[in-house]
Design a protein around this motif. Structure first.
Motif, short mmCIF file in Angstrom:
data_model
loop_
_atom_site.label_atom_id
_atom_site.label_comp_id
_atom_site.label_asym_id
_atom_site.label_seq_id
_atom_site.Cartn_x
_atom_site.Cartn_y
_atom_site.Cartn_z
N UNK A 1 0.95 -1.06 0.52
CA UNK A 1 -0.53 0.28 0.03
C UNK A 1 1.25 1.35 -0.20
N UNK A 2 0.63 2.07 -0.82
CA UNK A 2 1.55 3.69 -1.31
C UNK A 2 1.80 4.24 0.22
N UNK A 3 0.75 4.12 1.10
CA UNK A 3 1.04 5.06 2.41
C UNK A 3 1.19 4.25 3.91
N UNK A 4 2.08 3.03 3.55
CA UNK A 4 2.68 2.12 4.51
C UNK A 4 3.50 2.22 3.58
N UNK A 5 3.91 2.57 2.80
CA UNK A 5 5.61 2.40 1.72
C UNK A 5 5.80 3.91 1.83
N UNK A 6 5.50 4.98 1.73
CA UNK A 6 6.36 5.45 1.56
C UNK A 6 6.41 6.03 3.12
N UNK A 7 6.19 5.32 4.29
CA UNK A 7 7.38 5.74 5.48
C UNK A 7 8.16 4.81 5.58
N UNK A 8 8.67 4.42 4.59
CA UNK A 8 9.85 3.66 4.69
C UNK A 8 11.50 4.04 4.12
N UNK A 9 11.05 5.24 3.12
CA UNK A 9 11.47 6.48 2.25
C UNK A 9 12.53 6.78 3.89
N UNK A 10 13.65 7.12 3.05
CA UNK A 10 15.01 6.86 3.67
C UNK A 10 15.38 8.65 3.19
N UNK A 11 16.05 9.64 3.79
CA UNK A 11 17.03 10.36 3.11
C UNK A 11 17.81 10.15 2.06
N UNK A 12 18.27 9.32 1.67
CA UNK A 12 19.21 8.63 0.89
C UNK A 12 18.47 8.21 -0.79
N UNK A 13 17.34 7.65 -0.71
CA UNK A 13 16.30 8.18 -1.78
C UNK A 13 16.89 10.30 -2.77
N UNK A 14 16.37 11.25 -1.45
CA UNK A 14 15.91 12.41 -2.89
C UNK A 14 17.92 12.26 -2.96
N UNK A 15 19.01 11.84 -3.05
CA UNK A 15 20.22 11.75 -3.76
C UNK A 15 20.32 11.07 -4.97
N UNK A 16 19.32 9.89 -4.96
CA UNK A 16 19.76 9.32 -6.09
C UNK A 16 19.21 9.89 -7.08
N UNK A 17 18.50 11.11 -6.89
CA UNK A 17 17.24 10.80 -8.17
C UNK A 17 18.67 11.50 -9.28
N UNK A 18 18.26 11.30 -10.71
CA UNK A 18 18.92 11.43 -12.04
C UNK A 18 19.20 13.35 -11.71
N UNK A 19 20.21 13.85 -12.05
CA UNK A 19 20.80 14.84 -12.28
C UNK A 19 19.68 16.03 -13.45
N UNK A 20 19.86 17.22 -12.79
CA UNK A 20 18.68 18.03 -13.39
C UNK A 20 19.14 18.39 -14.70
N UNK A 21 17.88 18.94 -15.41
CA UNK A 21 18.30 18.92 -16.94
C UNK A 21 17.63 20.56 -17.06
N UNK A 22 19.17 21.80 -17.38
CA UNK A 22 18.15 22.93 -17.75
C UNK A 22 18.08 22.92 -18.65
N UNK A 23 16.52 24.15 -18.64
CA UNK A 23 15.62 24.64 -20.12
C UNK A 23 16.90 24.94 -21.23
N UNK A 24 16.04 24.75 -22.45
CA UNK A 24 16.98 24.81 -23.45
C UNK A 24 16.01 25.69 -23.88
N UNK A 25 16.61 26.75 -24.93
CA UNK A 25 15.99 28.03 -25.55
C UNK A 25 15.37 27.27 -27.07
#
Lengths: 439, 300, 314
Positions: A415-439
């Protein structure tokens, strides 16, 4: 004219036989049909029509495009659109009518989560292949399993976890937060998911206000005054449509954007309408892996053509309901084509189509997505911050991150509501790098 | 604590002003015609849409900021002046002889029709035209930023309307004729008053007020299909609480509702939605004919 | 004074309904919902006879429906669920009625509206219990201990609703002809005279009000067991308005009116929405307008006009 008893009795006896327009269309199974009929349920009236009508418009456009290249497996498509605004009892009656009288082959339902929750069990009973094209509730596949329903988009869980991860990346040291959500299921659900996830990743954040203005509110002055007095670091709102527009404008007029960082997970749909009133630096989400200036897909022909045709015909840029509709139609097409191929060329049965769609991976306007074994769709989540550029008179997204499903979606069977309680701060860093806007 | 209360009062005033503007027209119409006009909310919405359209047109001209406010009034007069007589002559005048229920349902049918008419004319995309608010700019009260529009203009217009209406109804001949018809239609007609003309006048005026309410609301919020729907229920609650045709009652009720709602948002946010209904029930418990209402003479 | 015999029109109606439902299976659902709404409108009819319009009867429909939804996990059978729905609606009707029966006309109408909107807000807000706008799913109950698969379930529900409609319509007719029922039009015409005659108008109205609440609760229970999903919208004021709409559409002249009106309303809405998905509301409004302006006794009035034998003139 007098109606004698005799005449009345005769008429009553004859009536059921003499009314061909309500007799059902002959359903011919497994033979290639002359046309593929799609029932589409969407909001054509009331405030949610701000999504419903673009969804319908996208369907019209894409069906035309499909038909001009031969349809699906050589069979042209035809859509029957119904308005889900009158409510669940009306919608369920309409689903029955579409299934039994109009001989619809596949249903695309719905925008309202309440509608989806009611339609999915009915689809099982009617054996009606159904694609859930826009409703966000995670409860559908968490609480039951359905053979005849799949979803070609994500659900509330990634739609909330991704903005949270993004906020943690952009402003990791926020201490206080306030929420202003519409007072109905989505507003409450989305807040519950956010709060549980936030307390897991960053415990100790003080929630200074939980405001749930009435659904359809036209005035947020009191809420804005409170927020000015409380001065939270972050203000979260999962509002949409006219209410989000109003909230943004009223907040801008009273300079609330200067005091707090705003997180608006559904604001992609409001960007063109609110224009430069929405300042820079606001965290914005798009409910999925789509945007008309999607960083990796924007140069592809598919997206460019679609955006151009849509804009030409409807005078607006496409927003996420149109992309959700596109995903549903592209997914449906891919499902049918794969089933036809597996059949050696002959038309698949309903069960075959639905079973094929599970586990299906297909390409759509802005990327590729997959449907899990339990019918739930998996798509990356696009997040960004607003930026004002020359080319458009409304904000565009910058520093975009495409959050992959494995970071933001709970696994099958949980269940989503249960699973999110298991998130850790490490999840934040695992994200891919941001992509800047190109004109 | 007192600061919070002060803020609540300031927020409540603007909302109360809006509610009053919409409800006072309905109160007048109900008092004279004894018809509860469900389509009053539609007139509100159409007034808002027309004001937004005119405002957008005006914003494109050179005299832009100055026109922002007068445009609202013009929109209201236009909508009221056109729709009011049209509806009264074509529809209402045919049903005065019929049952009250039927009259009410005629207005309900009209409301349903006008909802789709709005959609057909203005579409479903939210429309926002806030030139009027921008023209007046923000103002700071202590640490909090308000807009001059909500703090000064809205309550100002409402107060002016209240005073103006009171003067009109008490001091002018036409006004007193309207009051007479409200109190006792038969006696008034017996005295030679042309009730039909009074109905037409009152309905037109009530429609204009509804449209003005809508026009005043439009610079602050998005206009979407269904924007008139909630106003209907709110206006009904005010009319019932105020007492038949009672302008002052409508003002007092609007104030109670506006302030009640504001205070609720601060101290008991979950109750905010039901405040108008609670107020109505409480008032009618103590004063069964409304705040300033009096029992109607009934035939024996 | 019972008025003209309704036997033939009732039989015709039932036969027509069953015939249409047999030839077009999807109509079973539509007609069951129409019959359920008709029951609620029958209640409105009782109050209309007293000249009072309730703008909040959707409250009782919602009470009935949500009672079924809440009770279903523990109570599995229709024959138990329906009485529970009726019972709950009756209790609420009594509590509210004790208050509102003292008022007349607009105050009566608006107070009912207020109570229904408060209930609607409660349903929306008590999210933990009611799932708010997502609504609660109702698992198909057993009927007299037997479990049915979909098609037979729909037939049995339709049959049950027909039986209840005919039976309760008959009872309503008897009620309206009884001294208590005959006092209702007196409230509309000259209430004070009724009091002079020694009959408490408040008591008469209260009894009718509670009866109407019970009928609406029954309708709500049937709706819950047919749509198998209940949402707070059931209590919204536009649904109350719809019930009054149907009352006028059908005509208040006879107890068949509500059911006739409900069936026609549902059918018109379906076909209007199918043909004009962007303008169905306008069409419904135009239909209502047409009825009121040109046939103000409703569909039943039209039927009466068509079938009245003209008296022979000397």
């Amino acid at each position: 004219m007098r109606l004698t008893r005799r005449a009345a009795l005769q008429a009553a006896a004859a009536a059921p036989l003499a009314s061909p327009f309500i007799l059902p269309r002959n359903a011919v199974a497994q033979q290639k049909p002359s046309e593929l009929r799609l029932g589409i349920s969407t909001f054509l009236s009331g405030p949610a029509s701000v999504f419903g009508v673009p969804g319908r418009n996208a369907a019209d456009l894409i069906i035309e495009q499909f038909n001009s290249s031969g349809g699906i497996g050589g069979v042209p498509l035809r859509s029957v659109v119904i308005d889900e605004a009158p409510g669940v009892d009306f919608l369920l009656g309409e689903c029955r009518r579409l299934a039994q009288n109009e001989g619809v082959d596949m249903m695309l339902a719905s925008i309202s989560s309440g509608s989806c929750l009611a339609v999915a069990p009915l689809a099982e009973q009617l054996r009606m292949p159904t694609i859930l094209w826009d409703c966000g509730t995670q409860r559908i596949f968490e609480e039951n399993s359905y053979r005849y329903s799949v979803r070609t988009q994500a659900n509330a869980v990634p739609e909330i976890v991704a903005p949270l991860l993004y906020l943690m990346r952009v402003k990791p040291d926020f201490r206080t937060l306030a929420v202003v959500n519409q007072d109905y299921a989505w507003g409450r659900d989305s807040w519950a998911i956010w709060k549980a996830a936030m307390d897991a990743i960053k415990p100790g954040v003080r929630v200074v206000a939980e405001l749930f203005p009435r659904f359809g509110a036209t005035d947020f002055s009191t809420e804005i005054t409170r927020l000015q007095a409380l001065r939270p670091d972050v203000i979260l709102s999962t509002s949409w449509g006219g209410e989000l527009d109003t909230f943004v404008r009223q907040a801008a007029e009273r300079r609330l954007f200067e005091r707090s960082t705003f997180v608006l997970p559904l604001a992609e749909s409001s960007l063109e309408r609110v224009g430069r009133t929405l300042p820079e630096g606001v965290i914005v989400g798009a409910r999925g892996d789509h945007w008309f200036l999607h960083p990796t897909a924007r140069d592809g022909e598919l997206l460019k053509n679609f955006t151009q045709s849509y804009r030409q015909r409807f005078n607006l840029y496409p927003i996420y309901p149109t992309f959700h509709m596109a995903q549903a139609l592209y997914g449906m097409k891919a499902g049918y084509e794969k089933a036809i191929a597996a059949n050696g060329g002959s038309w698949p049965s309903r069960e075959q189509v639905m079973d094929t769609m599970r586990g299906l991976e297909f390409q759509h306007l802005t990327g590729t997505m997959k449907i899990r074994d339990d019918g739930q769709g998996l798509e990356p989540m696009l997040m960004g911050v607003t930026r004002h550029v020359e080319a458009y008179n409304f904000p565009v997204l910058d520093q975009m991150i495409l959050y992959p499903p494995d970071l933001t979606m709970n696994p099958t069977g949980t269940k989503g509501l249960d699973w999110v309680r298991l998130l850790t701060p490490a999840a934040v860093q695992r994200a891919p790098a941001p992509i800047a806007y190109r004109a | 604590m007192t600061l919070l209360l002060l803020l609540a009062v300031l927020d409540g005033l603007a909302y109360a002003a809006l509610v009053f503007m919409v409800a006072v027209g309905l109160t007048l119409v109900f008092g004279v015609l004894r018809v509860l006009n469900v389509a009053h909310g539609s007139f509100f919405a159409i007034g808002a849409y027309v004001a937004a359209t005119l405002g957008t047109a005006a914003a494109a001209t050179a005299a832009a900021p100055v026109l922002a406010l007068p445009v609202l009034l013009i929109a209201a007069i236009l909508v009221g002046g056109v729709l009011g007589p049209l509806v009264e002559k074509l529809l209402l005048s045919r049903i005065y002889v019929k049952d009250h229920v039927l009259q009410l349902l005629v207005t309900f049918a009209l409301f349903m029709i006008l909802e789709d008419v709005q959609k057909l004319i203005w579409g479903v995309q939210p429309i926002f035209q806030d030139a009027a608010v921008k023209a007046l700019g923000p103002v700071e009260v202590g640490d909090i930023v308000y807009t001059r529009y909500q703090l000064f203009l809205l309550p100002g217009v409402a107060a002016t309307t209240l005073v103006g209406l009171m003067w009109f109804l008490r001091r002018t001949l036409t006004g007193r004729v309207i009051v007479a018809v409200t109190q006792d239609r038969e006696a008034a007609t017996a005295m030679g008053i042309d009730a039909q003309r009074v109905y037409l006048l009152t309905f037109t005026f009530g429609t204009m007020l509804a449209a003005l309410g809508g026009a005043l609301a439009s610079p602050t919020s998005s206009l979407v299909p269904g924007v008139g729907v909630n106003m209907i229920v709110l206006s009904f609650a005010v009319v019932a609480t105020a007492g038949l045709g009672q302008i002052e009652g409508a003002a007092l009720t609007a104030l109670l509702i506006g302030l009640g709602r504001s205070v609720a948002v601060y101290f008991a946010p979950e109750f905010e939605v039901v405040i108008p209904y609670i107020i109505m029930v409480l008032v009618l418990l103590v004063r069964p004919y409304g705040i300033f209402g009096s029992p109607e003479l009934r035939r024996v | 004074m019972m008025g003209r015999s309704l036997t033939l029109p009732t039989l015709l109606g039932v036969a027509l309904l069953i015939g249409l439902a047999a030839s077009a299976p999807w109509l079973k659902f539509v007609f069951t919902i129409a019959l359920a709404k008709g029951l609620a409108v029958l209640g409105i009819l009782l109050l209309l006879r007293a000249g009072q319009v309730s703008f909040g009867h959707a409250l009782y429909v919602a009470v009935g429906a949500y009672t079924v939804a809440f009770a279903r996990p523990t109570v599995g059978d229709v024959l138990l669920l329906l009485p529970l729905a009726v019972g709950a609606a009756t209790i609420v009707g009594l509590l509210v009625g004790l208050f509102v029966a003292r008022y007349r006309d607009i105050f009566f109408g608006m107070l009912n509206l207020a109570f229904s909107m408060v209930f609607y807000s409660l349903l929306e807000k008590l999210y933990a219990y009611t799932r708010g706008t997502d609504g609660i799913r109702v698992i198909p109950p057993t009927i007299a201990g037997l479990a049915f698969e979909r098609v037979s379930y729909e037939w049995v529900m339709l049959g049950l609703s027909l039986a209840l409609a005919v039976g309760l319509g008959f009872l309503a007719r008897i009620f309206l002809a009884s001294p208590l029922g005959q006092a209702l039009p007196a409230i509309k015409a000259r209430e004070t005279r009724l009091e002079f005659a020694g009959i408490s108008a408040k008591r008469v109205l209260l009894v009718s009000y509670v009866a109407s609440a019970a009928l609406a609760g029954l309708g709500g229970g049937i709706i819950a067991m047919t749509t198998l999903h209940v949402t707070p919208l059931l209590a919204y004021w536009t649904h109350s308005g719809e019930l009054v709409f149907i009352a006028i559409l059908g005509g208040g002249g006879a107890v068949l009116g509500p059911f006739l009106g409900a069936a026609v309303f549902e059918l018109v809405r379906v076909y209007a929405a199918a043909a004009f998905p962007d303008a169905w509301q306008m069409i419904l409004g135009a239909v209502l307008l047409g009825i009121i302006l040109f046939a103000s006794r409703g569909l039943w009035g039209i039927y009466e006009d068509l079938t009245t034998r003209r008296a022979a003139r000397p």
